[in-house]
Design a protein around this motif. Structure first.
Motif, PDB file in Angstrom:
ATOM      1  N   TRP A 127     -56.215  13.934 -64.427  1.00  0.00           N
ATOM      2  CA  TRP A 127     -57.528  14.454 -64.060  1.00  0.00           C
ATOM      3  C   TRP A 127     -57.769  14.241 -62.570  1.00  0.00           C
ATOM      4  N   PRO A 128     -58.035  15.296 -61.805  1.00  0.00           N
ATOM      5  CA  PRO A 128     -58.062  15.162 -60.338  1.00  0.00           C
ATOM      6  C   PRO A 128     -59.312  14.488 -59.786  1.00  0.00           C
ATOM      7  N   MET A 129     -60.408  14.479 -60.536  1.00  0.00           N
ATOM      8  CA  MET A 129     -61.659  13.943 -60.019  1.00  0.00           C
ATOM      9  C   MET A 129     -61.742  12.441 -60.283  1.00  0.00           C
ATOM     10  N   ARG A 130     -61.830  11.656 -59.222  1.00  0.00           N
ATOM     11  CA  ARG A 130     -61.956  10.212 -59.360  1.00  0.00           C
ATOM     12  C   ARG A 130     -63.428   9.819 -59.420  1.00  0.00           C
ATOM     13  N   TYR A 131     -63.685   8.724 -60.097  1.00  0.00           N
ATOM     14  CA  TYR A 131     -65.062   8.268 -60.293  1.00  0.00           C
ATOM     15  C   TYR A 131     -65.699   7.763 -59.000  1.00  0.00           C
ATOM     16  N   ALA A 132     -64.906   7.125 -58.129  1.00  0.00           N
ATOM     17  CA  ALA A 132     -65.449   6.450 -56.944  1.00  0.00           C
ATOM     18  C   ALA A 132     -64.739   6.911 -55.685  1.00  0.00           C
ATOM     19  N   THR A 133     -65.342   6.602 -54.558  1.00  0.00           N
ATOM     20  CA  THR A 133     -64.733   6.902 -53.263  1.00  0.00           C
ATOM     21  C   THR A 133     -65.200   5.865 -52.238  1.00  0.00           C
ATOM     22  N   SER A 134     -64.740   6.007 -51.004  1.00  0.00           N
ATOM     23  CA  SER A 134     -65.058   5.042 -49.943  1.00  0.00           C
ATOM     24  C   SER A 134     -66.298   5.477 -49.178  1.00  0.00           C
ATOM     25  N   TYR A 135     -67.079   4.470 -48.749  1.00  0.00           N
ATOM     26  CA  TYR A 135     -68.295   4.734 -47.992  1.00  0.00           C
ATOM     27  C   TYR A 135     -68.314   3.882 -46.727  1.00  0.00           C
ATOM     28  N   GLU A 136     -68.946   4.455 -45.694  1.00  0.00           N
ATOM     29  CA  GLU A 136     -69.109   3.782 -44.402  1.00  0.00           C
ATOM     30  C   GLU A 136     -70.592   3.517 -44.175  1.00  0.00           C
ATOM     31  N   PHE A 137     -70.919   2.313 -43.707  1.00  0.00           N
ATOM     32  CA  PHE A 137     -72.311   1.963 -43.416  1.00  0.00           C
ATOM     33  C   PHE A 137     -72.785   2.699 -42.172  1.00  0.00           C
ATOM     34  N   MET A 138     -74.018   3.242 -42.232  1.00  0.00           N
ATOM     35  CA  MET A 138     -74.617   3.973 -41.112  1.00  0.00           C
ATOM     36  C   MET A 138     -75.903   3.249 -40.705  1.00  0.00           C
ATOM     37  N   PRO A 139     -75.839   2.370 -39.701  1.00  0.00           N
ATOM     38  CA  PRO A 139     -77.033   1.618 -39.324  1.00  0.00           C
ATOM     39  C   PRO A 139     -78.094   2.524 -38.689  1.00  0.00           C
ATOM     40  N   GLY A 140     -79.332   2.113 -38.823  1.00  0.00           N
ATOM     41  CA  GLY A 140     -80.437   2.862 -38.248  1.00  0.00           C
ATOM     42  C   GLY A 140     -81.740   2.127 -38.482  1.00  0.00           C
ATOM     43  N   PRO A 141     -82.852   2.678 -38.039  1.00  0.00           N
ATOM     44  CA  PRO A 141     -84.146   2.007 -38.211  1.00  0.00           C
ATOM     45  C   PRO A 141     -84.454   1.682 -39.663  1.00  0.00           C
ATOM     46  N   GLU A 142     -84.054   2.587 -40.570  1.00  0.00           N
ATOM     47  CA  GLU A 142     -84.304   2.344 -41.989  1.00  0.00           C
ATOM     48  C   GLU A 142     -83.185   1.539 -42.654  1.00  0.00           C
ATOM     49  N   CYS A 143     -82.111   1.335 -41.912  1.00  0.00           N
ATOM     50  CA  CYS A 143     -80.945   0.622 -42.469  1.00  0.00           C
ATOM     51  C   CYS A 143     -80.480  -0.432 -41.468  1.00  0.00           C
ATOM     52  N   PRO A 144     -81.250  -1.490 -41.281  1.00  0.00           N
ATOM     53  CA  PRO A 144     -80.876  -2.489 -40.277  1.00  0.00           C
ATOM     54  C   PRO A 144     -79.673  -3.330 -40.663  1.00  0.00           C
ATOM     55  N   ARG A 145     -79.391  -3.414 -41.952  1.00  0.00           N
ATOM     56  CA  ARG A 145     -78.258  -4.222 -42.406  1.00  0.00           C
ATOM     57  C   ARG A 145     -77.633  -3.576 -43.639  1.00  0.00           C
ATOM     58  N   PRO A 146     -76.349  -3.822 -43.883  1.00  0.00           N
ATOM     59  CA  PRO A 146     -75.692  -3.202 -45.050  1.00  0.00           C
ATOM     60  C   PRO A 146     -76.285  -3.730 -46.352  1.00  0.00           C
ATOM     61  N   ILE A 147     -76.271  -2.892 -47.358  1.00  0.00           N
ATOM     62  CA  ILE A 147     -76.763  -3.267 -48.680  1.00  0.00           C
ATOM     63  C   ILE A 147     -75.670  -2.987 -49.706  1.00  0.00           C
ATOM     64  N   PRO A 148     -75.661  -3.708 -50.819  1.00  0.00           N
ATOM     65  CA  PRO A 148     -74.579  -3.542 -51.805  1.00  0.00           C
ATOM     66  C   PRO A 148     -74.666  -2.196 -52.500  1.00  0.00           C
ATOM     67  N   PRO A 149     -73.557  -1.761 -53.094  1.00  0.00           N
ATOM     68  CA  PRO A 149     -73.525  -0.418 -53.705  1.00  0.00           C
ATOM     69  C   PRO A 149     -74.416  -0.261 -54.917  1.00  0.00           C
ATOM     70  N   ASP A 150     -74.852  -1.364 -55.550  1.00  0.00           N
ATOM     71  CA  ASP A 150     -75.744  -1.240 -56.698  1.00  0.00           C
ATOM     72  C   ASP A 150     -77.219  -1.267 -56.292  1.00  0.00           C
ATOM     73  N   HIS A 151     -77.500  -1.271 -54.994  1.00  0.00           N
ATOM     74  CA  HIS A 151     -78.875  -1.238 -54.500  1.00  0.00           C
ATOM     75  C   HIS A 151     -79.391   0.209 -54.526  1.00  0.00           C
ATOM     76  N   PRO A 152     -80.664   0.430 -54.904  1.00  0.00           N
ATOM     77  CA  PRO A 152     -81.185   1.815 -54.971  1.00  0.00           C
ATOM     78  C   PRO A 152     -81.091   2.570 -53.658  1.00  0.00           C
ATOM     79  N   GLY A 153     -81.143   1.870 -52.532  1.00  0.00           N
ATOM     80  CA  GLY A 153     -81.098   2.558 -51.250  1.00  0.00           C
ATOM     81  C   GLY A 153     -79.726   2.693 -50.645  1.00  0.00           C
ATOM     82  N   PHE A 154     -78.692   2.451 -51.430  1.00  0.00           N
ATOM     83  CA  PHE A 154     -77.328   2.447 -50.886  1.00  0.00           C
ATOM     84  C   PHE A 154     -76.969   3.766 -50.208  1.00  0.00           C
ATOM     85  N   ARG A 155     -77.212   4.881 -50.881  1.00  0.00           N
ATOM     86  CA  ARG A 155     -76.762   6.169 -50.341  1.00  0.00           C
ATOM     87  C   ARG A 155     -77.528   6.592 -49.098  1.00  0.00           C
TER      88      ARG A 155
END
Length: 654
Positions: A591-619
Motif C-alpha cells: 500500500w503506497p500511502m503511509r500513515y505518517a510523515t516528517s514535519y519541520e517546526f515553523m517558529p513565529g509569533p503564534e508559535c514561540p516554541r515547538p509543541i508535541p505532535p499530540d498537541h491540538p496546535g501542532f499543525r
C-alpha cells in the motif's frame, strides 16, 4: 521443444560450466573450513609467546603513571564509599573529541591494569592512536588486555600476528571467531551464514574501557574515526559515560568472564594468524602512519595537559549515589533461549515498565522486538500512561538503511498503538556536539553549491565529497547489513554535500529520576544475539542532565518530528484500514500511502516554541517536509519502499 533443443545444443558446454562452478564452490568450502591442528595451534601460540619483549620503560611501582584529574575521581569515590552508601562520580561524554581525550588520558594514568573490550576496532587514525597508547602502557609495566569481537576486529592479519608477540604485558583475544579465523572474506561470510548462522550472529556488542579496576568508560562508541569526530564525511552523534567508584568491581568481574570464556581466543591460535606465525615467525609491528599526523599529535599533547583535562572533563564530574552495571555476559551465547539470559534487555524493560510520567528513549535503530512492542503497548493502555519520547535516526542520517526501512514500515503502530512521540535526527544538525575542525574535511574541486564557499580555516558542511566512499562494509555497526553488498552499508545519497552526522547514542531516562547509558539498541539483535551492557544511575540530577542532552538532540534545529499526515477529504477511513491491513501482512506491504510523515517546526509569533505532535496546535506550527527529507529520492526512495514491502522477514535478525 524449443527449451529441449536449447539444452541439447548446450550439451557438454553446460556440463563443463556447472562442473567448474562446483569445483570453485568446493575449493571455497574447503578453504573456509580449513583448521590448524591442536599441535600447530600450540606451536603458533608458543612462537608468539617466545617473541614477546620484556623490556620496560619504567622502574617505579606505579608504572610511571601520569597524574590525572580523572583518575583522582576514582580515589575520591572509593575513599568516600561504604557498603551501605556507595559514592560514584560520572561524566557524560557527548563530544567525540572529549571521549577520545578521556581515553588517552586514562590509559596514561593506569598504574596496574587496562582492560579494553569493544565491538569494532578499526585500523584508522583513532584506532592507531589508542593502540600506540596501550602498547606504551604495557612497556612501562601495566597489564593490558584487549578483547575485540572477531567480525569487527583489526583488519590486518599481519598486524594481529605482530600484536600477538608485541610485549609480555600486552594480551589480545578475539571473541567468537567464525570458521576459526581472525578475518573472513565475503565468500567465507556466505559459507558461515549457511553453516553457522547462529554463531555468526552471536556477537559481543559490549563496550568497556576499565582502568585499574577503579574507573571506566562505557556506552555506544567503538574504536573508529567516525565515533570521535575524526571522519571527513560521516560522524556519529554518540554518548559514553565515564564512571568512577565501587561499581567498577562488577565491571571488572564481567570483563573477566568474557576474557576467560572459551569463545575468547588468542589470534595466534586461529588459522590465518597461526599459519603466518608458523611460516614467518612474529612480524615486526609497523609504526603507525596517520592520515592527519598533526591531529594525532595535538590529541597527545592535550591528553598530557592536566589543566585542560580538568577544565574539559573532570570539572563536569557529578557526584551520584547508587550505580548499577548490567551486562548479559558471555553466558547469553550458551543458552538455547537467549532471551532468558538477556539481562540487559530484562533490566531495561523493567525500568520502562516502572515509569509513571515519562520515558525518554534514544536509539539509532527503531526496530523493536516483539517483547518490546508488547511492553510499550501495555504501557500505552494504562489509564495513566506515561509520555514516551523517542529520539532516533532519519533516513538521511542513518548508517543502516534496512533498519530504517523497517522502522518506516511500522510508524503507524509506533504512533497509534504505542503512543510514541518520534523525533528523527537530521544529517546536518545545527546544534550538535561536534567539532568540525577535527573531522579533517577538505574542500574538493567540485562542490554541489551555486557559489564557492567563503575562505575559512574551519571546515564547514559544504567541504566534503557528496559521493565519497564511506567506511568499509565489514565495519558497519548494524549486524544484518554485513551480509549485503557494500552500497547497503553506506548512508544514503543526499541532495547536498556536507559533513554528515548519524545518531548512535543508546540512552534511557525514566521520570527524570533514573538515567541509563549503554550499548543496547532496544532491538531484536540486542535481545537475542548480541551481548549488551548498560550503566544505570539512580540519581535525579544525573537523569535531568542526561534528559537535557537528549532534548538538545530532538530540538527543531537537530531533528524532524514524525506525525500523522493530514486526513484526505474523502475515504480516509477506508485508506487507513487498507494501510493497516497491508502493514500486518508478514511479507507483502504494497500500500503506497503511509500513515505518517516528517514535519519541520515553523517558529513565529503564534508559535514561540515547538509543541508535541499530540498537541491540538501542532499543525499550525509545523509544516510537512516529506517522508525522506534531505534524501536524493531518485536513488533511495524506491528501495526504501521495497524493503518496507518485502523486508518484514528481516526483523528477527535486525
Amino acid at each position: 521443444m524449443r527449451t529441449a533443443s536449447l539444452l541439447l545444443r548446450c550439451g557438454d558446454r553446460c556440463s563443463t560450466a556447472l562442473a567448474r562452478v562446483a569445483v570453485v564452490l568446493s575449493v571455497l568450502l574447503l578453504a573456509a573450513c580449513a583448521t590448524l591442528s591442536p599441535q600447530q595451534a600450540d606451536r603458533a601460540y608458543a612462537i608468539a609467546g617466545a617473541a614477546r619483549s620484556d623490556a620496560s620503560t619504567c622502574d617505579t611501582s606505579d608504572a610511571c603513571a601520569q597524574p590525572s584529574p580523572l583518575h583522582q575521581l576514582a580515589d575520591r569515590a572509593l575513599l568516600d564509599s561504604t557498603p551501605q552508601q556507595p559514592r560514584h562520580y560520572t561524566v557524560i561524554l557527548d563530544r567525540g573529541t572529549d571521549a577520545l581525550l578521556a581515553r588517552i588520558n586514562l590509559i596514561r594514568s593506569a598504574a596496574r591494569s587496562i582492560d579494553l573490550q569493544t565491538y569494532i576496532y578499526e585500523d584508522d587514525d583513532s584506532g592507531r592512536l589508542v593502540l600506540d597508547e596501550l602498547l606504551a602502557a604495557a612497556r612501562r609495566g601495566v597489564r593490558v588486555r584487549l578483547l575485540m569481537d572477531q567480525l569487527s576486529a583489526i583488519q590486518s592479519v599481519e598486524s594481529l600476528a605482530a600484536l600477538s608477540g608485541a610485549h609480555r604485558n600486552f594480551h589480545i583475544k578475539l571473541y567468537n571467531p567464525v570458521l576459526g579465523r581472525a578475518r573472513v572474506t565475503y565468500p567465507q561470510y556466505a559459507i558461515a551464514a549457511a553453516c553457522c548462522w547462529r554463531q555468526l550472529n552471536q556477537r559481543m556488542h559490549t563496550k568497556l574501557l576499565l582502568i585499574d579496576d577503579a574507573l571506566a568508560i562505557t556506552g555506544g562508541r567503538n574504536y573508529q574515526d567516525d565515533y570521535f569526530d575524526w571522519d571527513a564525511q560521516y560522524n556519529f552523534r554518540d554518548r559514553d559515560l565515564l564512571v568512577a567508584g565501587p561499581v567498577t568491581g562488577a565491571m571488572a568481574e564481567d570483563f573477566r568472564r568474557f576474557w576467560e570464556d572459551r569463545r575468547a581466543v588468542p589470534p595466534s591460535r586461529l588459522v590465518d594468524v597461526g599459519r603466518l606465525l608458523l611460516a614467518r615467525g612474529v612480524p615486526p609491528l609497523a609504526p603507525s602512519e596517520f592520515r592527519l599526523p598533526e591531529r594525532a599529535e595535538a590529541m597527545r599533547e592535550d591528553a598530557a595537559d592536566a589543566l585542560l583535562v580538568f577544565e574539559r572533563l573532570a570539572s563536569r564530574a557529578r557526584e551520584v549515589g547508587k550505580v548499577e552495571y548490567v551486562s548479559d555476559g558471555p553466558g547469553k551465547h550458551e543458552a538455547d533461549t537467549p532471551a532468558e539470559f538477556a539481562l540487559a534487555s530484562q533490566s531495561l524493560g523493567e525500568l520502562i515498565a516502572s515509569a509513571d510520567r515519562e520515558v525518554l528513549l534514544q536509539t539509532p535503530y527503531l526496530v523493536l522486538s516483539r517483547p518490546a512492542q508488547a511492553l510499550f503497548e501495555r504501557l500505552h493502555d494504562r489509564p495513566d500512561a506515561p509520555r514516551v519520547v523517542v529520539s532516533t535516526n532519519s533516513l538521511a542520517a542513518t548508517d543502516a538503511f534496512i533498519a530504517y526501512a523497517l522502522s518506516y514500515k511500522y510508524k503507524r503502530r509506533y504512533l497509534r498503538d504505542f503512543g510514541f512521540n518520534i523525533y528523527e535526527y537530521k544529517p546536518f544538525p545545527e546544534d550538535a556536539p561536534i567539532d568540525l575542525a577535527t573531522t579533517g574535511a577538505f574542500l574538493p574541486e567540485f562542490v554541489d553549491a551555486p557559489l564557492p564557499p567563503p575562505p575559512s580555516t574551519r571546515p564547514d558542511r559544504s567541504s566534503v565529497l557528496r559521493s565519497a566512499r564511506y567506511r568499509r562494509p565489514l565495519a558497519t555497526e548494524y549486524g544484518a547489513t554485513r551480509h549485503l553488498r557494500r552500497q547497503s552499508n553506506e548512508p544514503v545519497p543526499l541532495r547536498r554535500a556536507g559533513v554528515r552526522m548519524g545518531m548512535h547514542a543508546k540512552s534511557l531516562v525514566i521520570d527524570r529520576r533514573i538515567g541509563v547509558v549503554g550499548t543496547h539498541n532496544f532491538d531484536p539483535r540486542g535481545d537475542n544475539y548480541n551481548t549488551e551492557s548498560a550503566v544505570v544511575v539512580h540519581d535525579a540530577a544525573f537523569a535531568r542532565e542526561l534528559a537535557a542532552s537528549i532534548h538538545r538532540d530532538i530540538s527543531p534545529a537537530n531533528s524532524w518530528v514524525i506525525a500523522p499526515r493530514d486526513k484526505p477529504p474523502v475515504l480516509w477511513g477506508l485508506e487507513y484500514s487498507i494501510g493497516k491491513l497491508s502493514e500486518w501482512l508478514p511479507v507483502f506491504d504494497l500500500w503506497p500511502m503511509r500513515y505518517a510523515t516528517s514535519y519541520e517546526f515553523m517558529p513565529g509569533p503564534e508559535c514561540p516554541r515547538p509543541i508535541p505532535p499530540d498537541h491540538p496546535g501542532f499543525r499550525a506550527c509545523h509544516r510537512p517536509v516529506g517522508d525522506f527529507p534531505e534524501v536524493n529520492l531518485a536513488l533511495k526512495g524506491l528501495p526504501t519502499r521495497l524493503f518496507t514491502a518485502f523486508g518484514a522477514g528481516l526483523a528477527p535478525i535486525l
